[in-house]
Every structure is written in structure tokens, then in C-alpha cells.
Design a protein around this motif. Structure first.
Motif, PDB file in Angstrom:
ATOM      1  N   LEU A 136      24.158 113.419  51.208  1.00 58.86           N
ATOM      2  CA  LEU A 136      25.189 112.789  52.025  1.00 58.86           C
ATOM      3  C   LEU A 136      25.121 113.225  53.484  1.00 58.86           C
ATOM      4  O   LEU A 136      25.577 112.481  54.365  1.00 58.86           O
ATOM      5  CB  LEU A 136      26.577 113.119  51.464  1.00 58.86           C
ATOM      6  CG  LEU A 136      27.042 112.313  50.255  1.00 58.86           C
ATOM      7  CD1 LEU A 136      28.332 112.888  49.696  1.00 58.86           C
ATOM      8  CD2 LEU A 136      27.231 110.859  50.619  1.00 58.86           C
ATOM      9  N   SER A 137      24.588 114.412  53.742  1.00 58.22           N
ATOM     10  CA  SER A 137      24.528 114.885  55.123  1.00 58.22           C
ATOM     11  C   SER A 137      23.692 113.959  55.994  1.00 58.22           C
ATOM     12  O   SER A 137      23.867 113.928  57.218  1.00 58.22           O
ATOM     13  CB  SER A 137      23.941 116.301  55.166  1.00 58.22           C
ATOM     14  OG  SER A 137      22.599 116.305  54.690  1.00 58.22           O
ATOM     15  N   GLY A 138      22.783 113.190  55.379  1.00 64.51           N
ATOM     16  CA  GLY A 138      21.982 112.240  56.146  1.00 64.51           C
ATOM     17  C   GLY A 138      22.523 110.832  56.115  1.00 64.51           C
ATOM     18  O   GLY A 138      22.396 110.089  57.098  1.00 64.51           O
ATOM     19  N   THR A 139      23.163 110.446  55.006  1.00 64.80           N
ATOM     20  CA  THR A 139      23.662 109.072  54.878  1.00 64.80           C
ATOM     21  C   THR A 139      25.093 108.913  55.374  1.00 64.80           C
ATOM     22  O   THR A 139      25.493 107.805  55.739  1.00 64.80           O
ATOM     23  CB  THR A 139      23.594 108.632  53.408  1.00 64.80           C
ATOM     24  OG1 THR A 139      24.357 109.543  52.593  1.00 64.80           O
ATOM     25  CG2 THR A 139      22.156 108.626  52.907  1.00 64.80           C
ATOM     26  N   ALA A 140      25.859 110.001  55.403  1.00 64.73           N
ATOM     27  CA  ALA A 140      27.270 109.894  55.790  1.00 64.73           C
ATOM     28  C   ALA A 140      27.446 109.509  57.250  1.00 64.73           C
ATOM     29  O   ALA A 140      28.481 108.945  57.631  1.00 64.73           O
ATOM     30  CB  ALA A 140      27.996 111.210  55.511  1.00 64.73           C
ATOM     31  N   VAL A 141      26.454 109.811  58.081  1.00 64.16           N
ATOM     32  CA  VAL A 141      26.586 109.553  59.522  1.00 64.16           C
ATOM     33  C   VAL A 141      26.150 108.143  59.906  1.00 64.16           C
ATOM     34  O   VAL A 141      26.315 107.756  61.071  1.00 64.16           O
ATOM     35  CB  VAL A 141      25.766 110.583  60.323  1.00 64.16           C
ATOM     36  CG1 VAL A 141      26.258 111.997  60.055  1.00 64.16           C
ATOM     37  CG2 VAL A 141      24.279 110.473  59.985  1.00 64.16           C
ATOM     38  N   ILE A 205      29.066  97.480  58.086  1.00 62.81           N
ATOM     39  CA  ILE A 205      29.363  98.798  57.521  1.00 62.81           C
ATOM     40  C   ILE A 205      29.712  98.685  56.044  1.00 62.81           C
ATOM     41  O   ILE A 205      29.222  99.460  55.208  1.00 62.81           O
ATOM     42  CB  ILE A 205      30.502  99.468  58.311  1.00 62.81           C
ATOM     43  CG1 ILE A 205      30.013  99.886  59.700  1.00 62.81           C
ATOM     44  CG2 ILE A 205      31.043 100.683  57.567  1.00 62.81           C
ATOM     45  CD1 ILE A 205      31.098 100.456  60.587  1.00 62.81           C
ATOM     46  N   LEU A 206      30.555  97.710  55.703  1.00 61.89           N
ATOM     47  CA  LEU A 206      30.937  97.535  54.301  1.00 61.89           C
ATOM     48  C   LEU A 206      29.743  97.153  53.438  1.00 61.89           C
ATOM     49  O   LEU A 206      29.588  97.651  52.318  1.00 61.89           O
ATOM     50  CB  LEU A 206      32.036  96.479  54.190  1.00 61.89           C
ATOM     51  CG  LEU A 206      33.403  96.867  54.758  1.00 61.89           C
ATOM     52  CD1 LEU A 206      34.388  95.706  54.592  1.00 61.89           C
ATOM     53  CD2 LEU A 206      33.944  98.118  54.066  1.00 61.89           C
ATOM     54  N   MET A 207      28.889  96.282  53.935  1.00 62.70           N
ATOM     55  CA  MET A 207      27.727  95.861  53.155  1.00 62.70           C
ATOM     56  C   MET A 207      26.749  97.024  52.969  1.00 62.70           C
ATOM     57  O   MET A 207      26.191  97.212  51.873  1.00 62.70           O
ATOM     58  CB  MET A 207      27.030  94.691  53.842  1.00 62.70           C
ATOM     59  CG  MET A 207      27.804  93.393  53.796  1.00 62.70           C
ATOM     60  SD  MET A 207      26.904  92.005  54.523  1.00 62.70           S
ATOM     61  CE  MET A 207      25.515  91.881  53.406  1.00 62.70           C
ATOM     62  N   THR A 208      26.545  97.811  54.011  1.00 64.25           N
ATOM     63  CA  THR A 208      25.651  98.965  53.896  1.00 64.25           C
ATOM     64  C   THR A 208      26.175  99.976  52.890  1.00 64.25           C
ATOM     65  O   THR A 208      25.426 100.504  52.054  1.00 64.25           O
ATOM     66  CB  THR A 208      25.484  99.644  55.265  1.00 64.25           C
ATOM     67  OG1 THR A 208      24.991  98.697  56.209  1.00 64.25           O
ATOM     68  CG2 THR A 208      24.536 100.812  55.179  1.00 64.25           C
ATOM     69  N   THR A 209      27.480 100.240  52.943  1.00 61.12           N
ATOM     70  CA  THR A 209      28.070 101.207  52.026  1.00 61.12           C
ATOM     71  C   THR A 209      28.067 100.687  50.592  1.00 61.12           C
ATOM     72  O   THR A 209      27.742 101.427  49.652  1.00 61.12           O
ATOM     73  CB  THR A 209      29.503 101.534  52.456  1.00 61.12           C
ATOM     74  OG1 THR A 209      29.500 102.016  53.811  1.00 61.12           O
ATOM     75  CG2 THR A 209      30.113 102.593  51.555  1.00 61.12           C
ATOM     76  N   LEU A 210      28.437  99.424  50.409  1.00 58.15           N
ATOM     77  CA  LEU A 210      28.507  98.867  49.060  1.00 58.15           C
ATOM     78  C   LEU A 210      27.140  98.829  48.384  1.00 58.15           C
ATOM     79  O   LEU A 210      27.028  99.122  47.189  1.00 58.15           O
ATOM     80  CB  LEU A 210      29.118  97.467  49.101  1.00 58.15           C
ATOM     81  CG  LEU A 210      30.633  97.406  49.317  1.00 58.15           C
ATOM     82  CD1 LEU A 210      31.099  95.966  49.433  1.00 58.15           C
ATOM     83  CD2 LEU A 210      31.372  98.101  48.169  1.00 58.15           C
ATOM     84  N   THR A 211      26.101  98.461  49.123  1.00 61.94           N
ATOM     85  CA  THR A 211      24.774  98.418  48.516  1.00 61.94           C
ATOM     86  C   THR A 211      24.327  99.812  48.052  1.00 61.94           C
ATOM     87  O   THR A 211      23.725  99.952  46.978  1.00 61.94           O
ATOM     88  CB  THR A 211      23.745  97.859  49.511  1.00 61.94           C
ATOM     89  OG1 THR A 211      23.833  98.582  50.750  1.00 61.94           O
ATOM     90  CG2 THR A 211      23.992  96.389  49.772  1.00 61.94           C
ATOM     91  N   GLY A 239      31.496 109.021  45.749  1.00 57.08           N
ATOM     92  CA  GLY A 239      32.760 109.466  46.324  1.00 57.08           C
ATOM     93  C   GLY A 239      32.640 109.827  47.793  1.00 57.08           C
ATOM     94  O   GLY A 239      33.522 109.503  48.599  1.00 57.08           O
ATOM     95  N   GLY A 240      31.532 110.480  48.158  1.00 54.56           N
ATOM     96  CA  GLY A 240      31.337 110.837  49.561  1.00 54.56           C
ATOM     97  C   GLY A 240      31.166 109.633  50.459  1.00 54.56           C
ATOM     98  O   GLY A 240      31.703 109.592  51.571  1.00 54.56           O
ATOM     99  N   LEU A 241      30.430 108.615  49.999  1.00 57.36           N
ATOM    100  CA  LEU A 241      30.250 107.400  50.796  1.00 57.36           C
ATOM    101  C   LEU A 241      31.574 106.662  50.982  1.00 57.36           C
ATOM    102  O   LEU A 241      31.834 106.109  52.060  1.00 57.36           O
ATOM    103  CB  LEU A 241      29.231 106.483  50.113  1.00 57.36           C
ATOM    104  CG  LEU A 241      27.766 106.911  50.210  1.00 57.36           C
ATOM    105  CD1 LEU A 241      26.897 105.976  49.385  1.00 57.36           C
ATOM    106  CD2 LEU A 241      27.298 106.927  51.647  1.00 57.36           C
ATOM    107  N   LEU A 242      32.386 106.645  49.952  1.00 55.64           N
ATOM    108  CA  LEU A 242      33.688 105.979  50.069  1.00 55.64           C
ATOM    109  C   LEU A 242      34.565 106.670  51.110  1.00 55.64           C
ATOM    110  O   LEU A 242      35.214 106.008  51.932  1.00 55.64           O
ATOM    111  CB  LEU A 242      34.382 105.979  48.708  1.00 55.64           C
ATOM    112  CG  LEU A 242      35.712 105.215  48.619  1.00 55.64           C
ATOM    113  CD1 LEU A 242      35.495 103.740  48.915  1.00 55.64           C
ATOM    114  CD2 LEU A 242      36.338 105.391  47.239  1.00 55.64           C
ATOM    115  N   ALA A 243      34.550 107.991  51.118  1.00 49.06           N
ATOM    116  CA  ALA A 243      35.363 108.735  52.089  1.00 49.06           C
ATOM    117  C   ALA A 243      34.837 108.556  53.509  1.00 49.06           C
ATOM    118  O   ALA A 243      35.613 108.346  54.449  1.00 49.06           O
ATOM    119  CB  ALA A 243      35.388 110.216  51.714  1.00 49.06           C
ATOM    120  N   THR A 244      33.529 108.620  53.697  1.00 51.14           N
ATOM    121  CA  THR A 244      32.965 108.484  55.042  1.00 51.14           C
ATOM    122  C   THR A 244      33.163 107.076  55.599  1.00 51.14           C
ATOM    123  O   THR A 244      33.322 106.915  56.809  1.00 51.14           O
ATOM    124  CB  THR A 244      31.469 108.816  55.028  1.00 51.14           C
ATOM    125  OG1 THR A 244      30.800 107.990  54.056  1.00 51.14           O
ATOM    126  CG2 THR A 244      31.246 110.273  54.680  1.00 51.14           C
TER     127      THR A 244
END
Length: 267
Positions: A136-141, A205-211, A239-244
Motif C-alpha cells: 500500500l505504501s506505493g499504491t496509496a499515493v 480515481i474511483l475507476m482506478t481504485t475499484l479495479t 481496506g487500505g485502498l478504500l481508506a486512501t
């Protein structure tokens, strides 16, 4: 006969005597079925504190618990290295330090999502879920980079348009546009840029996170034999992607506005 020289009795005894550092040793093995290893070790230590062994007897935990304890240090070092590398890449991209620090705030907030994701599935924080935090440290940003980069572009574009209308020649590369349009104009352009950026980048942003989240959902659900081993990894990432995502859409525009408005007041 044997009865004339000894008394014979049948008793249970150990089949072999093991030694560690020339001292007798006994290894107790167990296989867990429903409770995780950390809780078992905690309960065992509590029991030994309440019922101490003889002073000549010592005990230590081995197996999976020992492996987890030895891996914690390298895992946290890997996490620190990952965060540092991601931060330096953003510094080179934005050519400043304040906005990368703003984006990096999504990493600690992602830990909240990791905890909620593990809690929702009834899992605990273990070595596998810690690997999810490193990922997540790389994808959360990513969401923060997309949003703030577009905000910077709109702010620059609106400032140049305002200066052009005021008659300034902005074609010269040495021209400093900071503060030339006036505080009220720059503040209005900043507010419009933030609103337009949030609206424009919401879908991407939503499409990137959902995929990404849908890709780890089968892992997070964890059906099948051995799923309890890898399931916490998917649960932590989801869970981390949803929060970020929530932080990027709601909190980051506010923090960006506070940061840039302070710069406008200084200039």
C-alpha cells in the motif's frame, strides 16, 4: 527369575532424551485450528507468569512465533525504504517538498483502512497483512498524485489567463507570476481549480481504485484450503485502498487549499 532381584512395573516414559547446550530439553508441538498463534503465545505467557516454572527450568517459544518475531524488523525496514523511495520520486516529480509530504499523509491513514478491513473479515494483524501495508505504501499515493498534479495544472493555467487579461507578457521564462494577479484573484482561482479538479478526477480515481480492489476481493474472501494464509493480504490491501480513496477525495483538497492559501498570503 526377575522377581528375586527386582520389582517390575510398567510405566509411561519418554522414548528419547534430547539436549540443548548439554541440558535436558523437551519440545512441545501443537497445531492450531481456530486461534491465531499470537493469541496462543500471549495466553501461554500469561499462564507461565501466574504459574512459574522451577528456577532451574527455562522456556522459550519457537516455530512460527519465533519466525514472526525475527521477520518484524526486516519488514519495518522494508516499509521505511518503500516510503522513502516513493517520497523521493514525488519530490523529483513536483520539484518541491510540501506537496509530496501532503500526499504521503495517505499512507498512515491507509493503516486505518487496513485495521477496518481485517476487522470486517475477522482477521488479525500478522506478517502477511504487514506485507499488504508495504504494498500500500506505493499504491496509496496514486490517487493523491492524480488529484494534486491536476490541481497544480489548473492553478497555473488560471493564473496565466488572469495575468494575460491584465496585460502581462507571460511568454518570458524569467517572468515571476506569483502575486502579480492579486490575492483575491489568486484565491478565487485556487478555489475554482480545487472544485474543478475534484469533479474532473472523481471518475478516474474511483475507476482506478475499484479495479484494484476488485482484483484482490477473491483473495480477501479466501475460500478454499489454505486461504487463511493469504487472505489477510487481500483484506489489508482492500481496506487500505478504500481508506486512501476517501482521504484523497475529501481530506486532501482541504489540506491542499490550506497549504496553497498560506503561500498566497506570504507572496
Amino acid at each position: 527369575s526377575f522377581s528375586s532381584i527386582a520389582d517390575l512395573e510398567i510405566e509411561n516414559a519418554i522414548s528419547q532424551i534430547n539436549h540443548i547446550d548439554k541440558a535436558n530439553s523437551i519440545t512441545i508441538n501443537c497445531a492450531t485450528t481456530s486461534e491465531n498463534t499470537s493469541n496462543i503465545v500471549s495466553r501461554l505467557n500469561t499462564y507461565l507468569e501466574e504459574n512459574p516454572l522451577d528456577k532451574d527450568v527455562s522456556q522459550r517459544v519457537a516455530g512460527v512465533s519465533k519466525l514472526v518475531g525475527e521477520m518484524m524488523g526486516p519488514i519495518f525496514i522494508a516499509l521505511a525504504i518503500a516510503v522513502f523511495l516513493v517520497f523521493m520520486v514525488m519530490v523529483f516529480q513536483f520539484e518541491r517538498f510540501d506537496q509530496p509530504i501532503l500526499i504521503m499523509l495517505t499512507v498512515p491513514f491507509s493503516i486505518i483502512g487496513v485495521a477496518l478491513g481485517l476487522l470486517a473479515f475477522g482477521s488479525t494483524l500478522n506478517m502477511i497483512s504487514l506485507l499488504g501495508i508495504i504494498a500500500l505504501s506505493g499504491t496509496a499515493v496514486n490517487n493523491g498524485i492524480i488529484l494534486i498534479d491536476y490541481m497544480n495544472m489548473l492553478v497555473k493555467r488560471k493564473r496565466e489567463n488572469a495575468l494575460t487579461q491584465l496585460g502581462y507578457d507571460i511568454s518570458d521564462d524569467s517572468f515571476d507570476s506569483n502575486g502579480k494577479a492579486g490575492y483575491e484573484t489568486d484565491l478565487h482561482n485556487l478555489q475554482e481549480s480545487i472544485i474543478e479538479s475534484a469533479q474532473s478526477r472523481l471518475r478516474s480515481i474511483l475507476m482506478t481504485t475499484l479495479t484494484t480492489m476488485l482484483g484482490v476481493v477473491p483473495m480477501a474472501i479466501g475460500t478454499g484450503e489454505g486461504s487463511e494464509i493469504y487472505a489477510p493480504l487481500g483484506q489489508a490491501i482492500a481496506g487500505g485502498l478504500l481508506a486512501t480513496t476517501a482521504i484523497a477525495l475529501f481530506l486532501m483538497p482541504v489540506l491542499y487549499y490550506i497549504l496553497e492559501r498560506r503561500k498566497l498570503k506570504i507572496t
